[in-house]
Design an enzyme around this catalytic site. Structure first.
Site, PDB file in Angstrom:
ATOM      1  CB  ALA A 106      -0.932   0.010   1.205  1.00 51.76           C
ATOM      2  CE  LYS A 107       5.156   0.766  -4.079  1.00 49.17           C
ATOM      3  NZ  LYS A 107       4.214  -0.335  -4.412  1.00 49.17           N
ATOM      4  NE  ARG A 108      -2.756   3.002   2.703  1.00 46.31           N
ATOM      5  CZ  ARG A 108      -3.390   2.944   1.547  1.00 46.31           C
ATOM      6  NH1 ARG A 108      -2.885   3.536   0.479  1.00 46.31           N
ATOM      7  NH2 ARG A 108      -4.532   2.294   1.435  1.00 46.31           N
TER       8      ARG A 108
END
Length: 285
Positions: A106-108
C-alpha cells in the site's frame, strides 16, 4: 504442503523470524497479487468486484499452501471501493490461515496520528486489514514512520520501506544527497540497519529494492529482508539477483506477479513451482 507455520511456536515470533522460517520451508518466492484489468480479461472474468473476487480467490485456493509469501497490491482492490477492500481482507485472512505470510503493498506514508491510523488498520494484531507486513514510504522523513514502527514491534509485524525502486523517476529523490552526506536511499538503509541491530538472523524491518536497478554502491546488508519486485515480466531474473544484492542476496524476497498470474488459473501451480525452484537455487534455499 505443510501448514506448520501457523503453529503457536511461530505465531508469537517477530515477522523476520517467521519470514525466514516460511522461506526455509516453502522457498523464497513471493507472489504478487495484482488484479490488473488485462489479467481479469485474460482469465475470462469481468472487470467488476465479482471478477476481482473470482480472480483473487482462485490464486489463494491454488497457491496458499505452497508459497511462502504473497504481496497483494492494494490499489487494484481499492479501485472497486468497499467491495474490493472486502476481497483484500478475506484473501489476507485465508492466506494467513493457510500458513502463508502477507505483505500488503500500500506504500502508506504520513505523519503523526495519520500514520498511526494506517498502522492500526494494517499492523495492529486485531486491525481490520491485519497483515504480516506493510510497504511504507519514507519521503516525509524516516522519523515519520515511527508510529508504524511502534505498532509493528508491538504486534510482531514488519515493514518494507521504499529505498531503491526501479521506476525511472526514483533516482530523483533516492540518489539525492542529504545534508549529512549520505544519499536518501543510504539514509533509509541506515535507519533500517539500526532497527534490526538486535535481531537474530533476520530483522523485521526491510527495504524495497528493485530487482532491475542493475547494481548499487549502497550497503544492502541491513540484517533485514529485501523485497525485490520487478522479476519476470518486468525484466528481472533470478540470475541477476546476485549482481544487484551481492552478499545480502540470502535476505532477498523475490516478488513476481505477471510471470505467475499470466499462466492462468490452470497454470498457477506449475508457474509458481518453476519460479520458486529458480530462486531457491540462486538464493541458496
Amino acid at each position: 504442503m505443510s501448514n506448520q507455520l501457523v503453529g503457536s511456536d511461530m505465531r508469537n515470533k517477530p515477522f523476520g523470524a517467521r519470514l525466514r522460517a516460511a522461506m526455509d520451508t516453502r522457498g523464497p518466492l513471493c507472489v504478487g497479487i495484482d488484479p490488473h484489468q488485462h489479467l481479469l480479461d485474460a482469465w475470462g472474468l469481468p472487470d467488476t468486484a465479482e471478477g476481482l473476487a473470482s480472480f483473487t480467490y482462485g490464486v489463494v485456493d491454488a497457491l496458499a499452501d505452497r508459497v511462502a509469501v504473497f504481496k497483494p497490491q492494494s490499489a487494484f482492490f481499492e479501485r472497486f471501493g468497499s467491495a474490493g477492500i472486502a476481497v483484500l481482507e478475506q484473501a489476507t485472512i485465508r492466506l494467513r490461515d493457510a500458513g502463508a505470510l502477507v505483505i500488503i503493498d500500500a506504500k502508506r506514508g504520513d505523519i503523526g496520528s495519520t500514520m498511526g491510523g494506517y498502522a492500526a488498520a494494517y499492523l495492529a494484531e486485531k486491525g481490520p486489514l491485519a497483515c504480516d507486513a506493510l510497504t511504507v514510504s519514507p519521503y516525509l522523513g524516516f522519523g515519520s514512520l515511527q508510529p508504524a514502527i511502534d505498532v509493528a514491534r508491538e504486534s510482531g509485524a514488519g515493514l518494507f520501506v521504499l529505498a531503491l525502486t526501479s521506476n525511472p523517476e526514483g533516482p530523483q529523490f533516492q540518489t539525492a544527497r542529504t545534508a549529512d552526506g549520505p544519499t536518501v536511499a543510504g539514509a533509509v538503509l541506515d535507519g533500517l540497519r539500526g532497527l534490526n541491530a538486535d535481531a537474530d538472523d533476520l530483522g523485521s524491518f526491510g527495504a524495497v529494492v528493485g530487482a532491475t536497478i542493475s547494481s548499487t554502491d549502497e550497503n544492502l546488508d541491513i540484517n533485514g529482508p529485501l523485497l525485490a519486485p520487478g522479476l519476470g515480466a518486468q525484466g528481472g531474473t533470478a540470475e541477476g539477483l546476485t549482481k544487484v544484492f551481492g552478499t545480502a542476496v540470502r535476505n532477498v524476497v523475490p516478488s513476481s506477479s505477471r510471470e505467475i498470474l499470466g499462466a492462468g488459473p490452470t497454470g498457477l501451480q506449475a508457474a509458481a513451482d518453476r519460479a520458486n525452484d529458480a530462486y531457491r537455487t540462486v538464493l541458496g534455499y
